[in-house]
Design a protein around this motif. Structure first.
Motif, PDB file in Angstrom:
ATOM      1  N   SER A   1      30.804 105.920  12.863  1.00 49.72           N
ATOM      2  CA  SER A   1      32.059 105.310  13.308  1.00 49.72           C
ATOM      3  C   SER A   1      33.486 105.946  13.028  1.00 49.72           C
ATOM      4  O   SER A   1      34.218 105.242  11.853  1.00 49.72           O
ATOM      5  CB  SER A   1      32.188 103.836  12.569  1.00 49.72           C
ATOM      6  N   PRO A   2      33.524 107.038  13.347  1.00 49.15           N
ATOM      7  CA  PRO A   2      35.162 107.652  13.320  1.00 49.15           C
ATOM      8  C   PRO A   2      36.257 107.189  13.907  1.00 49.15           C
ATOM      9  O   PRO A   2      35.939 106.187  14.695  1.00 49.15           O
ATOM     10  CB  PRO A   2      34.599 109.082  13.745  1.00 49.15           C
ATOM     11  N   ARG A   3      37.255 107.552  13.702  1.00 51.94           N
ATOM     12  CA  ARG A   3      38.659 106.808  14.320  1.00 51.94           C
ATOM     13  C   ARG A   3      39.315 108.262  14.895  1.00 51.94           C
ATOM     14  O   ARG A   3      39.156 109.523  14.496  1.00 51.94           O
ATOM     15  CB  ARG A   3      39.447 106.369  13.335  1.00 51.94           C
TER      16      ARG A   3
ATOM     17  N   ASN B   1      30.301 106.268  31.039  1.00 52.48           N
ATOM     18  CA  ASN B   1      31.637 106.420  30.577  1.00 52.48           C
ATOM     19  C   ASN B   1      31.411 106.862  29.040  1.00 52.48           C
ATOM     20  O   ASN B   1      32.586 106.191  28.249  1.00 52.48           O
ATOM     21  CB  ASN B   1      32.440 105.387  30.989  1.00 52.48           C
ATOM     22  N   CYS B   2      30.599 107.377  28.617  1.00 49.10           N
ATOM     23  CA  CYS B   2      30.934 107.890  27.284  1.00 49.10           C
ATOM     24  C   CYS B   2      31.134 109.634  27.483  1.00 49.10           C
ATOM     25  O   CYS B   2      31.067 110.059  28.566  1.00 49.10           O
ATOM     26  CB  CYS B   2      29.435 107.853  26.490  1.00 49.10           C
ATOM     27  N   ILE B   3      31.464 110.376  26.245  1.00 44.27           N
ATOM     28  CA  ILE B   3      31.536 111.935  26.400  1.00 44.27           C
ATOM     29  C   ILE B   3      30.229 112.525  25.887  1.00 44.27           C
ATOM     30  O   ILE B   3      29.858 111.987  24.611  1.00 44.27           O
ATOM     31  CB  ILE B   3      32.680 112.002  25.664  1.00 44.27           C
ATOM     32  N   TYR B   4      29.694 113.430  26.491  1.00 49.00           N
ATOM     33  CA  TYR B   4      28.565 114.146  25.929  1.00 49.00           C
ATOM     34  C   TYR B   4      29.395 115.214  25.025  1.00 49.00           C
ATOM     35  O   TYR B   4      30.300 115.929  25.456  1.00 49.00           O
ATOM     36  CB  TYR B   4      27.826 114.672  27.099  1.00 49.00           C
ATOM     37  N   VAL B   5      28.519 115.426  23.901  1.00 48.58           N
ATOM     38  CA  VAL B   5      28.883 116.457  23.064  1.00 48.58           C
ATOM     39  C   VAL B   5      27.808 117.437  22.867  1.00 48.58           C
ATOM     40  O   VAL B   5      26.411 117.023  22.480  1.00 48.58           O
ATOM     41  CB  VAL B   5      29.450 116.033  21.677  1.00 48.58           C
ATOM     42  N   PHE B   6      27.680 118.629  23.488  1.00 45.78           N
ATOM     43  CA  PHE B   6      26.660 119.734  23.307  1.00 45.78           C
ATOM     44  C   PHE B   6      27.161 120.792  22.214  1.00 45.78           C
ATOM     45  O   PHE B   6      28.232 121.182  22.517  1.00 45.78           O
ATOM     46  CB  PHE B   6      26.602 120.256  24.751  1.00 45.78           C
TER      47      PHE B   6
ATOM     48  N   GLU C   1      39.179 103.122  17.838  1.00 45.78           N
ATOM     49  CA  GLU C   1      37.859 102.899  16.953  1.00 45.78           C
ATOM     50  C   GLU C   1      36.916 103.382  18.055  1.00 45.78           C
ATOM     51  O   GLU C   1      36.736 103.093  19.018  1.00 45.78           O
ATOM     52  CB  GLU C   1      37.571 101.493  16.919  1.00 45.78           C
ATOM     53  N   LEU C   2      35.993 104.294  17.250  1.00 42.83           N
ATOM     54  CA  LEU C   2      34.931 105.090  17.899  1.00 42.83           C
ATOM     55  C   LEU C   2      33.634 104.842  17.483  1.00 42.83           C
ATOM     56  O   LEU C   2      33.598 104.592  16.242  1.00 42.83           O
ATOM     57  CB  LEU C   2      35.326 106.608  18.166  1.00 42.83           C
ATOM     58  N   VAL C   3      32.604 105.267  18.422  1.00 42.39           N
ATOM     59  CA  VAL C   3      31.202 105.188  17.670  1.00 42.39           C
ATOM     60  C   VAL C   3      30.680 106.670  18.323  1.00 42.39           C
ATOM     61  O   VAL C   3      31.060 106.932  19.451  1.00 42.39           O
ATOM     62  CB  VAL C   3      30.381 104.231  18.348  1.00 42.39           C
ATOM     63  N   VAL C   4      30.068 107.533  17.455  1.00 40.78           N
ATOM     64  CA  VAL C   4      29.176 108.726  17.824  1.00 40.78           C
ATOM     65  C   VAL C   4      28.105 108.481  17.605  1.00 40.78           C
ATOM     66  O   VAL C   4      27.733 108.012  16.452  1.00 40.78           O
ATOM     67  CB  VAL C   4      29.814 109.844  17.002  1.00 40.78           C
TER      68      VAL C   4
ATOM     69  N   TRP D   1      31.679 107.237  22.118  1.00 39.82           N
ATOM     70  CA  TRP D   1      31.890 106.196  22.995  1.00 39.82           C
ATOM     71  C   TRP D   1      33.059 105.263  22.230  1.00 39.82           C
ATOM     72  O   TRP D   1      33.217 105.200  21.128  1.00 39.82           O
ATOM     73  CB  TRP D   1      30.816 104.997  22.626  1.00 39.82           C
ATOM     74  N   ASP D   2      33.700 104.604  23.026  1.00 38.31           N
ATOM     75  CA  ASP D   2      34.858 103.537  22.565  1.00 38.31           C
ATOM     76  C   ASP D   2      33.820 102.605  22.050  1.00 38.31           C
ATOM     77  O   ASP D   2      33.075 102.208  22.505  1.00 38.31           O
ATOM     78  CB  ASP D   2      35.674 103.080  23.800  1.00 38.31           C
ATOM     79  N   ALA D   3      34.275 102.185  20.563  1.00 38.89           N
ATOM     80  CA  ALA D   3      33.445 101.250  19.964  1.00 38.89           C
ATOM     81  C   ALA D   3      33.331  99.899  20.734  1.00 38.89           C
ATOM     82  O   ALA D   3      32.163  99.343  20.735  1.00 38.89           O
ATOM     83  CB  ALA D   3      34.128 100.879  18.634  1.00 38.89           C
ATOM     84  N   HIS D   4      33.965  99.432  21.372  1.00 37.09           N
ATOM     85  CA  HIS D   4      33.911  98.148  21.935  1.00 37.09           C
ATOM     86  C   HIS D   4      32.986  98.368  23.342  1.00 37.09           C
ATOM     87  O   HIS D   4      31.987  97.447  23.171  1.00 37.09           O
ATOM     88  CB  HIS D   4      35.231  97.358  22.661  1.00 37.09           C
ATOM     89  N   ALA D   5      33.097  99.356  23.929  1.00 35.04           N
ATOM     90  CA  ALA D   5      32.306  99.681  25.101  1.00 35.04           C
ATOM     91  C   ALA D   5      30.754 100.009  24.437  1.00 35.04           C
ATOM     92  O   ALA D   5      29.803  99.591  25.182  1.00 35.04           O
ATOM     93  CB  ALA D   5      32.557 100.987  25.703  1.00 35.04           C
ATOM     94  N   TRP D   6      30.565 100.824  23.406  1.00 41.10           N
ATOM     95  CA  TRP D   6      29.197 100.705  22.704  1.00 41.10           C
ATOM     96  C   TRP D   6      28.613  99.680  22.575  1.00 41.10           C
ATOM     97  O   TRP D   6      27.532  99.317  22.722  1.00 41.10           O
ATOM     98  CB  TRP D   6      29.269 101.648  21.546  1.00 41.10           C
ATOM     99  N   ASN D   7      29.445  98.666  21.906  1.00 39.07           N
ATOM    100  CA  ASN D   7      28.955  97.289  21.269  1.00 39.07           C
ATOM    101  C   ASN D   7      28.459  96.631  22.651  1.00 39.07           C
ATOM    102  O   ASN D   7      27.317  95.871  22.358  1.00 39.07           O
ATOM    103  CB  ASN D   7      29.724  96.471  20.485  1.00 39.07           C
ATOM    104  N   GLU D   8      29.092  96.519  23.636  1.00 40.31           N
ATOM    105  CA  GLU D   8      28.756  95.746  24.691  1.00 40.31           C
ATOM    106  C   GLU D   8      27.404  96.481  25.427  1.00 40.31           C
ATOM    107  O   GLU D   8      26.487  95.899  25.736  1.00 40.31           O
ATOM    108  CB  GLU D   8      29.926  96.063  25.675  1.00 40.31           C
ATOM    109  N   TYR D   9      27.564  97.593  25.553  1.00 40.73           N
ATOM    110  CA  TYR D   9      26.323  98.566  26.006  1.00 40.73           C
ATOM    111  C   TYR D   9      25.191  98.087  25.134  1.00 40.73           C
ATOM    112  O   TYR D   9      23.880  97.657  25.765  1.00 40.73           O
ATOM    113  CB  TYR D   9      26.549 100.038  26.043  1.00 40.73           C
ATOM    114  N   LEU D  10      25.187  98.344  23.844  1.00 42.06           N
ATOM    115  CA  LEU D  10      24.093  98.097  22.818  1.00 42.06           C
ATOM    116  C   LEU D  10      23.481  96.737  23.100  1.00 42.06           C
ATOM    117  O   LEU D  10      22.200  96.282  23.408  1.00 42.06           O
ATOM    118  CB  LEU D  10      24.496  98.374  21.631  1.00 42.06           C
TER     119      LEU D  10
END
Length: 143
Positions: free
Chosen positions: A7-9, A38-43, A102-105, A115-124
């Motif tokens: 959970s970085p910022r 609508n998340c960002i992939y990190v490779f 607020e983010l979630v990685v 992910w945006d933290a709110h979007a991730w929590n809704e998705y989860l």
């Protein structure tokens, strides 16, 4: 391999501090691009090369493949983390993923996702029940 939830910022300059567990694999370079939902992939740069090789095998005559490759690659940005493990997320990708402070990685095996933290929590919340009920016939390639 990328695992776990962090959970970085996002700072005022559009940078994120990469999770410590991910830094070594990403230290020599990484690629950020638009991901599904609508998340960002990190490779890592190495893994992105593998993904690109797979894409280049897609038939040029297939419109869905052309469309996907255009969106995926046109949104891509190669970055190198600084000494503190920070990487800048381009404004276009921040807008695509609706990133606020607020983010979630998450680790997703061969890639990480931002992910945006709110979007991730809704998705989860929406997907955990279906995950619990998935049987062995439900996911192609997983046995």
């Amino acid at each position: 391999m990328f695992l776990g939830t962090h959970s970085p910022r996002l700072d005022e300059k559009g940078r994120i501090i990469l999770p410590a567990k991910f830094r070594e694999e990403l230290s020599s370079g990484l690629v950020l691009t638009k991901g599904q939902e609508n998340c960002i992939y990190v490779f890592s740069a190495r893994e992105f090369e593998k993904v690109l090789d797979q894409m280049q095998n897609a038939p040029l005559a297939n419109m869905a493949a052309r469309d996907y490759i255009r969106i995926f690659l046109s949104g891509a940005s190669d970055e190198v983390p600084d000494k503190q493990g920070r990487v800048t997320i381009p404004a276009t990708l921040r807008a695509y993923a609706g990133l606020e402070k607020e983010l979630v990685v998450i680790g997703a095996g061969s890639r990480a996702e931002i992910w945006d933290a709110h979007a991730w929590n809704e998705y989860l919340a929406a997907k955990e029940t279906a995950f619990s009920a998935t049987d062995e016939m439900g996911i192609p390639g997983i046995s």
